[in-house]
Design an enzyme around this catalytic site. Sequence first.
Site, mmCIF file in Angstrom:
data_model
loop_
_atom_site.group_PDB
_atom_site.id
_atom_site.type_symbol
_atom_site.label_atom_id
_atom_site.label_comp_id
_atom_site.label_asym_id
_atom_site.label_seq_id
_atom_site.Cartn_x
_atom_site.Cartn_y
_atom_site.Cartn_z
ATOM 1 N N GLY A 1 -24.704 34.298 -23.357
ATOM 2 C CA GLY A 1 -23.702 33.925 -22.367
ATOM 3 C C GLY A 1 -23.593 34.951 -21.252
ATOM 4 O O GLY A 1 -23.418 34.606 -20.078
ATOM 5 N N ILE B 1 -37.738 37.086 -34.643
ATOM 6 C CA ILE B 1 -37.465 36.919 -36.079
ATOM 7 C C ILE B 1 -36.402 35.840 -36.306
ATOM 8 O O ILE B 1 -35.745 35.394 -35.370
ATOM 9 C CB ILE B 1 -36.985 38.248 -36.718
ATOM 10 C CG1 ILE B 1 -35.735 38.780 -35.999
ATOM 11 C CG2 ILE B 1 -38.110 39.289 -36.705
ATOM 12 C CD1 ILE B 1 -35.119 40.025 -36.616
ATOM 13 N N LYS C 1 -27.885 31.105 -34.745
ATOM 14 C CA LYS C 1 -26.920 30.533 -33.794
ATOM 15 C C LYS C 1 -27.509 29.287 -33.137
ATOM 16 O O LYS C 1 -26.822 28.265 -33.001
ATOM 17 C CB LYS C 1 -26.545 31.575 -32.735
ATOM 18 C CG LYS C 1 -25.534 31.063 -31.704
ATOM 19 C CD LYS C 1 -25.047 32.188 -30.811
ATOM 20 C CE LYS C 1 -26.007 32.478 -29.688
ATOM 21 N NZ LYS C 1 -25.435 33.410 -28.677
ATOM 22 N N HIS D 1 -36.203 45.532 -31.056
ATOM 23 C CA HIS D 1 -34.756 45.447 -30.813
ATOM 24 C C HIS D 1 -33.973 45.902 -32.034
ATOM 25 O O HIS D 1 -33.128 46.801 -31.962
ATOM 26 C CB HIS D 1 -34.357 44.013 -30.440
ATOM 27 C CG HIS D 1 -32.933 43.906 -29.957
ATOM 28 N ND1 HIS D 1 -31.869 43.891 -30.820
ATOM 29 C CD2 HIS D 1 -32.418 43.835 -28.711
ATOM 30 C CE1 HIS D 1 -30.745 43.807 -30.125
ATOM 31 N NE2 HIS D 1 -31.052 43.775 -28.834
ATOM 32 N N GLU E 1 -31.691 49.103 -32.243
ATOM 33 C CA GLU E 1 -30.416 48.711 -32.849
ATOM 34 C C GLU E 1 -30.558 48.359 -34.328
ATOM 35 O O GLU E 1 -29.826 47.510 -34.832
ATOM 36 C CB GLU E 1 -29.815 47.522 -32.084
ATOM 37 C CG GLU E 1 -29.367 47.875 -30.677
ATOM 38 C CD GLU E 1 -28.673 46.718 -29.969
ATOM 39 O OE1 GLU E 1 -28.366 45.710 -30.634
ATOM 40 O OE2 GLU E 1 -28.447 46.829 -28.753
ATOM 41 N N VAL F 1 -39.510 40.180 -23.660
ATOM 42 C CA VAL F 1 -39.391 40.586 -22.255
ATOM 43 C C VAL F 1 -39.234 42.097 -22.160
ATOM 44 O O VAL F 1 -38.772 42.746 -23.098
ATOM 45 C CB VAL F 1 -38.201 39.885 -21.562
ATOM 46 C CG1 VAL F 1 -38.311 38.380 -21.650
ATOM 47 C CG2 VAL F 1 -36.874 40.358 -22.140
ATOM 48 N N HIS G 1 -33.444 46.901 -22.374
ATOM 49 C CA HIS G 1 -33.792 47.855 -23.427
ATOM 50 C C HIS G 1 -35.072 48.612 -23.078
ATOM 51 O O HIS G 1 -35.159 49.831 -23.273
ATOM 52 C CB HIS G 1 -33.967 47.135 -24.767
ATOM 53 C CG HIS G 1 -32.675 46.734 -25.396
ATOM 54 N ND1 HIS G 1 -31.672 47.639 -25.676
ATOM 55 C CD2 HIS G 1 -32.216 45.531 -25.825
ATOM 56 C CE1 HIS G 1 -30.645 47.019 -26.246
ATOM 57 N NE2 HIS G 1 -30.955 45.734 -26.337
#
Length: 261
Positions: free
Chosen positions: A45, A85, A92, A144, A175, A203, A207
Site C-alpha cells: 500500500g 518465498i 496475504k 530481504h 531483516e 528489484v 534496500h
Amino acid sequence: MKKAVLTVSFGTSHLDTMEKTIGAVEKALAEAFPDRTLYRAFTSGMILKKLKSEFQMEICNVEEAMEQMARDGIEDLLIQPTHIIHGFEYEKMTEQIEPYRERFETIRIGAPLLATMGDYEEAVHLIMEDAGLKADETLVLMGHGTEHHTNAAYPALDYTFWAKGYRNVVVGTVEGFPEMEEVLKKLKEQQAEKILLMPFMIVAGDHAKNDMAGEDADSWKSILTREGYEVRTVLKGVGEIPGIRQMFVRHAREAKECPKG
C-alpha cells in the site's frame, strides 16, 4: 473463454528498476501466454500511494485487479507472483484472492521463485553465471529476510551454493537470518579479501540502494569496508536475469497444468 494472467508483486517506487525487473517478468509471461490478457497488481500500500502521489501512476492492488478482471469478463485466471518465498506477502495475496473464487471459472496460482529444491539449484547456477565474479572475489548476497518461518529459505540457499561447489558465496538478510554478524563470521572463516556485493531481491530498490550500497555508516558496504574488505557493489535485481524470469514462467506453466482450480 476469456483468459488472463495476473502478476502480483510487492512493488517498487524506483522506476529505474521497475521495468527492468517486474516489467521484464511480466513481458516474459505475456510472451509465454499470448492467449491471455496481462494484468498487474502490487501488494504494498505504501508503494502504491507513493507511485500515485509522486509519479501519477495508478497500479491496482490485488482486490482492485480481481474486481477489474471480473468486470472485464475474465473466466480463466492464472496468477503468478514475483515473490521470492512463500512468506507473508504470498500468504496475504492468497487470502485476498480467495473471496473471488466464485466469480471466475478457474483460478490457478503459481509458486514463488524458491519453492522446490530444484528451484534452489537452478537459481544458484543462474546467479553464478550472471554475477561476473572475479577469481579473487567472494560474492555476498543480501536477501530481504522475514520473521515468517519461510525465512529458512535463505540459510538453505546459502548451503545450496556451498553444496554445488560455490564455496566463495555468502547469503545474508537485511531483516531476517543470517544477519550481517553471521556474514562477517563466514567471510573471516573464508579469509576473504575482496567482496562482490549484490542484492538477492527481484528489484534493486530501497534496500539495495540504501541498506546494501548506501554511504551511511550502517549500510552493508560501509560495514564491510570498515572491516577491511575491498567492496564492489552491483545494483541489479535478480529480476533482470533472463533465467530467473523463465523460472517464474515455468511456475506459471506448472500452475496452469494443475487440475482445475
